[in-house]
Design a protein around this motif. Sequence first.
Motif, short mmCIF file in Angstrom:
data_model
loop_
_atom_site.label_atom_id
_atom_site.label_comp_id
_atom_site.label_asym_id
_atom_site.label_seq_id
_atom_site.Cartn_x
_atom_site.Cartn_y
_atom_site.Cartn_z
N THR A 232 0.79 -1.16 0.20
CA THR A 232 -0.12 -0.24 0.04
C THR A 232 0.92 1.34 -0.10
OG1 THR A 232 -0.08 -0.12 2.48
CG2 THR A 232 -2.05 -1.02 1.08
N SER A 233 1.98 1.20 0.28
CA SER A 233 3.07 2.52 0.24
C SER A 233 2.96 3.04 -0.92
CB SER A 233 4.36 2.13 1.07
OG SER A 233 4.69 0.98 0.30
N GLY A 234 3.22 2.47 -1.94
CA GLY A 234 3.12 3.05 -3.46
C GLY A 234 1.78 3.69 -3.61
N THR A 235 0.69 3.48 -3.34
CA THR A 235 -0.50 4.02 -3.59
C THR A 235 -0.53 5.22 -2.69
OG1 THR A 235 -1.39 2.06 -3.81
CG2 THR A 235 -2.88 3.76 -3.73
N PHE A 236 -0.19 5.28 -1.41
CA PHE A 236 -0.30 6.58 -0.77
C PHE A 236 0.92 7.41 -0.77
CE2 PHE A 236 -2.64 3.65 2.58
CZ PHE A 236 -3.88 3.92 1.85
N MET A 237 1.83 6.99 -1.40
CA MET A 237 3.06 7.81 -1.78
C MET A 237 2.50 8.66 -3.01
SD MET A 237 6.42 6.66 -3.85
CE MET A 237 5.59 6.23 -5.21
N LEU A 238 1.90 8.15 -3.92
CA LEU A 238 1.29 9.21 -4.94
C LEU A 238 0.27 10.03 -4.53
CD1 LEU A 238 0.24 6.47 -7.69
CD2 LEU A 238 2.37 7.94 -7.50
N LEU A 239 -0.43 9.78 -3.41
CA LEU A 239 -1.20 10.90 -2.78
C LEU A 239 -0.39 12.01 -2.26
CD1 LEU A 239 -4.22 9.00 -0.79
CD2 LEU A 239 -4.10 9.79 -3.25
N PHE A 240 0.66 11.62 -1.58
CA PHE A 240 1.54 12.61 -0.78
C PHE A 240 2.19 13.33 -1.83
CE2 PHE A 240 1.38 9.89 3.28
CZ PHE A 240 0.82 10.83 4.04
N ILE A 241 2.73 12.81 -2.99
CA ILE A 241 3.45 13.46 -4.17
C ILE A 241 2.62 14.55 -4.75
CG2 ILE A 241 4.47 13.24 -6.07
CD1 ILE A 241 5.73 10.41 -5.63
N ALA A 242 1.47 13.85 -5.07
CA ALA A 242 0.29 15.04 -5.73
C ALA A 242 0.28 16.10 -4.49
CB ALA A 242 -1.05 14.45 -5.88
N ALA A 243 0.08 16.13 -3.38
CA ALA A 243 -0.07 16.98 -2.40
C ALA A 243 1.28 17.96 -2.27
CB ALA A 243 -0.52 16.68 -0.98
N LEU A 244 2.41 17.31 -2.24
CA LEU A 244 3.64 18.06 -2.12
C LEU A 244 3.80 18.99 -3.37
CD1 LEU A 244 6.11 15.15 -0.94
CD2 LEU A 244 5.68 17.31 0.23
N GLN A 245 3.39 18.67 -4.48
CA GLN A 245 3.52 19.35 -5.79
C GLN A 245 2.77 20.51 -5.75
OE1 GLN A 245 3.07 16.31 -8.78
NE2 GLN A 245 5.25 15.78 -8.76
N ASN A 246 1.49 20.40 -4.72
CA ASN A 246 0.88 21.84 -4.69
C ASN A 246 1.53 22.74 -3.79
OD1 ASN A 246 -1.06 20.88 -6.60
ND2 ASN A 246 -2.48 19.84 -5.16
N ILE A 247 2.33 22.39 -2.94
CA ILE A 247 3.08 23.26 -2.06
C ILE A 247 3.88 24.05 -2.87
CG2 ILE A 247 4.52 23.44 0.14
CD1 ILE A 247 3.47 20.99 1.01
N SER A 248 3.97 25.35 -2.97
CA SER A 248 4.72 26.12 -3.86
C SER A 248 6.19 26.08 -3.12
CB SER A 248 4.27 27.64 -3.94
OG SER A 248 4.41 28.25 -2.82
N GLY A 249 7.04 26.14 -4.26
CA GLY A 249 8.51 26.16 -3.86
C GLY A 249 8.72 27.44 -3.03
N GLU A 250 7.96 28.38 -3.31
CA GLU A 250 8.14 29.85 -2.61
C GLU A 250 8.22 29.52 -1.03
OE1 GLU A 250 5.83 32.97 -4.22
OE2 GLU A 250 6.17 32.37 -6.18
N VAL A 251 7.32 28.85 -0.78
CA VAL A 251 7.21 28.83 0.57
C VAL A 251 8.55 28.18 1.32
CG1 VAL A 251 5.70 27.90 2.60
CG2 VAL A 251 4.75 28.50 0.25
N GLN A 252 9.03 26.92 0.49
CA GLN A 252 10.12 26.37 1.08
C GLN A 252 11.20 27.44 0.89
OE1 GLN A 252 10.36 23.50 2.07
NE2 GLN A 252 8.21 22.72 1.55
N GLU A 253 11.36 28.25 -0.21
CA GLU A 253 12.64 28.98 -0.12
C GLU A 253 12.36 30.16 0.90
OE1 GLU A 253 12.70 30.91 -4.05
OE2 GLU A 253 12.72 28.75 -4.80
N ALA A 254 11.26 30.79 1.27
CA ALA A 254 11.09 31.56 2.19
C ALA A 254 11.49 31.02 3.35
CB ALA A 254 9.65 32.15 2.24
N ALA A 255 11.44 30.08 3.84
CA ALA A 255 11.70 29.06 5.02
C ALA A 255 13.22 28.96 5.14
CB ALA A 255 10.72 27.70 5.27
N MET A 256 13.59 28.62 3.87
CA MET A 256 15.15 28.45 3.94
C MET A 256 15.76 29.67 4.21
SD MET A 256 16.83 26.40 0.75
CE MET A 256 15.40 25.10 0.34
N MET A 257 15.25 30.94 3.55
CA MET A 257 15.87 31.94 3.92
C MET A 257 15.94 32.44 5.15
SD MET A 257 16.74 33.65 1.05
CE MET A 257 16.42 34.24 -0.51
N ASP A 258 14.74 31.87 6.07
CA ASP A 258 14.96 32.17 7.45
C ASP A 258 16.03 31.53 8.28
OD1 ASP A 258 12.87 33.97 7.16
OD2 ASP A 258 11.38 32.81 7.88
#
Lengths: 390, 297
Positions: A232-258
Motif C-alpha cells: 500500500t505504501s506506493g499508492t499512498f506515496m502518490l497521494l502525498f506526491i500530488a499534495a507536495l507538488q501543490n506546495i509552492s516552492g516559494e514557501v520552502q525558499e522563504a523558510a530556507m531564507m529564514d
Amino acid sequence: MPSTPAAAPKATGTTSPRRGNIRGRQGLAGWLFIAPVVVILGLFLVVPVLMAAWVSMSDWTGRGSPFSGNVSFVGAENYAGILGGEGLIGRDFGTAIRNNLYYVLLVVPLQTALSLFLAVMVNRQILRGRGVFRTAFYFPSVTSSVAITVLWLFLFSATGVVNKVLSFFAIEGPNWFQDPRGVLYILLGLVGLDQAPDALQTPGFLGITGWDWLAGPSVAMSAFILMAVFTTSGTFMLLFIAALQNISGEVQEAAMMDGTTGWQRFWNVTLPMLRPTLFTVLTLGLIGTWQVFDQIYTGTQGGPAKTTLTPAYLSFNAAFVDQQWGVGAAIAFVLFAIIVVLTLLQRWALQERDVPRRRRMVPAGVSAGSSAAGATGTAARKNEERGSSR
Amino acid sequence: MSTSTAPAPEQTRRRRPQSEGRRRAVRRAWLTYLLLIALAIIYIFPFLVQVATSFKTEPEAAQNPLGIIPQNWTVAAYIGLFANSDFPQWGMNSFIVTLFVTLGRVFFNSLAGYALARIPFRGRGLVFALLVAVMAVPGVVLLIPKFLVINQLGIYDSYAGMILPLLADAAGVFIMKNFFESIPASVEEQARIDGAGTFRTFWSVVLPMARPAVMTIVILSFQGSWNELNHFIISTQSPDLTTLTKGVAQLASGALSQGTQYPLKLAAAALMTVPVAIVFFIFQKRIMNASAGAVKE
C-alpha cells in the motif's frame, strides 16, 4: 456543480414558451441516464444490506429462501453470541478482533510514515530518475492481492528468501506462516518472562485472556503486516506526491531564507500543509486494514492456531463454511459498526488537535500551514528587515 | 552591524558557508540516491525472484531461493499449469469478466456522470448524496449480503452473477462527473441549437471529448476486475467459472498440490500479473495521476 446554475437558465431562457415541456424532457433524460447505476447500486448494495440485516436476526441455515416460513426471528441472539465472549464463536470473534487490532495498529502508522518518507524523497527537485523510483515503489500496488500473497508465502517460507537473508547475519529465521507465537511473547521470553501472571489468565473482554490480548501479533500475522505495508505504501506515496507538488516552492525558499534546517522545514512547513492528505491517508488506511480478507483466504485460512483469523474472514467462514448465516451476517454488521465508529473517532481526534495548533501558530508569525501566501509574506518581510538592519 | 560597513567582508562571509553548504548538499544527494536505490531494490527484488523461481526446479527453489538466474532452466512449471490444470480456463474467465465489466462501467459511469454534471433534474441532489453514502460502505462487509441477493435473483454461479454486481462503481461516476464539469457548456449549446437530443449530444459531442477520463475508467476497471477475488468467491462455485484470482488462491492453499510446488505457484502468480503489468507500463503516467487524484479501488 458550477455548471448547474449556468445550464438551467439557458434551458429555460431560450425556450420560454415551452418551459415545462423541456424541463420534463430533461428530467426524464436525467433519470434515464442515471438509472442503470442507480438500479445496479440499489440491487447489489442497498437491497443486500437490508436482506442481511434480516438474516443477522434469523436462524437461516442457507437452505431455501431466507424469507420462507421455516426461518424464524431470533432477535439479537446472534449478536449476543458474538459479543458475549462465550462459546466457540464468541472466543473466535474475540481472537479475530485482537488479531486485526494489532494489524491496524501496526500497518496504519507504518504505511503512512513510509509512504510520506518515500514521497518526500522522490519529490526532491535535484533528484534525477525520479520516475524510475516512483515506478519501482508503486509497482507492488498494481498486482493482485492473490499474486502478492503467493509470492509472500514463498519469500517467508522456512527455506525462503527472507530466512536466507537473515542467515547471512547468523540469525535463524522462524517458519513464518506456521508460527503462532506472539511477537511480544517472544520479546518477553527473551528476558525470562514466559509465564503469565495469574491476573492475566482469566478470560476477560470478548472471552480473551489478558495475556492473549497482550501477546502482540503472531509471527505469521507480522508477515502479513509487512506485506500490507509493502503493497500500500506506493499508492499512498502518490497521494502525498500530488499534495507536495501543490506546495509552492516559494514557501520552502522563504523558510530556507529564514535559516531553517531541512528537518525544521519538514515539521513546521511541509507537514502542516500536508494535513488534509495525511487525514485522507489515515482514514483510507483505517478503513482498509479492518477488511483483511483476500490474504487470509489465499494464505493461511486463519491459522496457525487462529492467529491470523480476522473478522472479515470469520464472517465469511461462519456463513459459507459453517452455514451459520445469521452469525456471519451479524459479524459483518459489527465490523461495519467498528469501521464507522473508528473513522468518526479519528476525524474528531484530528480536528480537535487542529484548532489549537493553528491558533498557536498564526500569532507567532511563522508559516501557518494553511496560507501559503501568508507564509511567504512574513518570510519576505523578515528578510527585508534583516536587509535594512544591515 | 552598521550600514557603513564595506560590502567586501560581507560577501566573503556569505560565500564560504555557501560552498560548504553545497558540498554538504552534494553529499546528501548521494546519500539520498543510495537510500532510494536500496529501497527500490527491496521493492523490485521480490518480483525478480518470483519470475526466476518459476523457471527453477523444486529442489533448487528450496535450496537457493535468492538466485535470480536459475542453474537448471526448466519450464516444467508452465507446462504443468497449461497441461495439467485449469489455468487456461481461469484465464479465459478472467478475460471475459474483465472485458464486460470494463465496457459496462465506461458506458454506465459516463452516462451517470453526465447526468450529474449537466442535466438538471429533480432528485439529482438526492442521487448524488446516495452515491456518496454508498461509497462509504466497506466492500468486505457486503460479501454475505451480495450472495443473498445473487442467490435470490437466480443468477448464482453464472456469468451474469459475476458481472452485473461489478458494473456499478460510484468512484468512476465521480471521475466522469468531474471531467464533464470541466468541459465548457458552450460546446453542447452548439449541438443543441443544431437540434441534437440529449443522448445524441452526449454520445457524439461530449463523450469523444472525455477521452482522458474514459481512459482512466478503463484502466481502473481493468485493474479492479482483473484483481477482484472476493466477489467471485461468493458468486460462483463451479470449476468452469473459476477466475484466475480464485483459481490461484485455491492453488496456493493447496487444492492440487503435493509438496510445496513453489515454482508452479509462482509461475501462476507471475502469469496473472502480466496483463496488469503491461497496462501499467503503457499507461504509467496516467495511472499514477489517476490514482493520486481519485484514490484507487
